[in-house]
Design an enzyme around this catalytic site. Structure first.
Site: not given
Length: 355
Positions: A113, A272, A301, A320
């Site tokens: 990303g 995401r 996060e 994650h």
């Protein structure tokens, strides 16, 4: 006479060629590349050190440390740097780019990303941007499968039983959902989406469907049917989000799209956090509008320990860790480094976002 002439010519060539070679090497080594975090893989650092003078932050570029000590150090280190390796979930700021000045030619983010990379500013300044897709697809796909199983087989509830030492024993207790015979919908059949389909093939899935901007030949090869988003939401028992975060995809899962899902639907997000409106997801899970969810990505996060999503029994959340394997992180580091090498030696980026 001939021999003396040959020696003289050879001596002339050596004297004039060797300094030229030395100058080229020195010119390359004089280019500075900044690595934003102290935990960038050694394999990537080795690639960079062969070509450049490498500067590296002493701090980790994640969490609170990334926006305090690390931020100040990067602002001090970046002036005069030609390349920047971004190892962080924090955004690239205009302030940092201003400090870098015109010498900065390329940013390589060690991630698939790139929504945190400030594309508008990079484009306006003519700075190239590369990411690290594909090399992390297998690892992320494995986590997607893990989330499917974890949410479908109610890992959150069952692990809580184990920790409490109070097991619900009985033939009809804590029953989950089958992957076998199900319809799995992939939102975004890119590298990660394709890897998920390949890994689930052995689970006797009844049908794969996918959606995106267009039908893909890879979909046909994998036996997956191209459908609209609405069709995918209505048909799928499992819905896997594997798309990048853009203005188009932000909150693509919201109260409206959740209402189109089956009551037994399980939502999995490995893209995401902001692909999902988490308030709407909370309501849908609490009211049993959908069966469960599995998330490897959230907003923010880390997710605060008192976040309302964590009060739900029908959600399975990981911190994650999609690409968090030794091999994958090393591959990401090497790819990011080689993108910088190519950019600063006049070659095309291996995985370009902006060229």
């Amino acid at each position: 006479m001939l021999r003396n002439s040959f020696i003289a010519t050879l001596t002339f060539a050596v004297i004039h060629v060797l300094p030229a070679l030395g100058e080229n090497t020195t010119m390359t080594n004089n280019l500075k590349v900044l690595v934003s975090s102290n935990d960038f893989p050694e394999s990537g650092l080795e690639v960079l050190r062969k070509h450049f003078t490498v500067l590296q932050s002493r701090f980790i570029h994640f969490g609170e440390e990334g926006i305090t000590e690390n931020k100040e150090e990067l602002l001090n280190l970046i002036p005069g740097c030609s390349g920047l390796v971004w190892v962080s979930h924090h955004p690239i700021t205009k302030e940092l780019l201003d400090k870098a000045g015109p010498s900065l030619k390329v940013v390589a983010t060690a991630s698939a990303g790139y929504n945190h990379c400030n594309l508008d500013e990079l484009k306006a300044r003519g700075i190239k941007l590369a990411n690290t897709p594909n090399v992390l697809s297998p690892a992320v796909a494995e986590i997607a499968v893990g989330l499917i199983l974890g949410a479908a087989r109610r890992f959150t509830e069952n692990l809580d039983q184990v920790r409490r030492g109070e097991w619900e024993i009985g033939f009809n207790k804590v029953l989950g959902q089958d992957v076998r015979g199900s319809t799995v919908g992939i939102v975004g059949l890119g590298g990660i989406g394709q890897a998920v389909v390949k890994r689930l093939a052995g689970f006797e899935v009844g049908k794969f469907v996918y959606t995106g901007h267009r039908e893909k030949p890879e979909g046909k090869a994998l036996g997956a049917e191209f459908v609209s988003l609405d069709q995918l939401l209505a048909q799928s028992d499992f819905i896997v989000l594997a798309v990048p975060l853009t203005s188009e995809t932000k909150h693509m899962i919201n109260s409206t799209t959740l209402a189109k899902m089956k009551k037994n639907a399980i939502l999995v997000n490995v893209g995401r956090g902001d692909l999902v409106d988490q308030d709407a997801l909370y309501d849908a899970l609490k009211n049993h509008q959908i069966y469960a969810a599995g998330l490897d990505v959230t907003t923010p996060e880390p997710l605060p320990k008192d976040h309302k999503l964590l009060t739900l029994p029908n959600i399975f959340i990981l911190p994650h860790i999609g690409s968090a394997t030794v091999r994958t992180r090393s591959d990401m580091g090497v790819l990011a480094a080689n993108n910088v090498v190519n950019a600063l030696s006049g070659k095309p980026l291996i995985t370009p976002v902006l060229e």
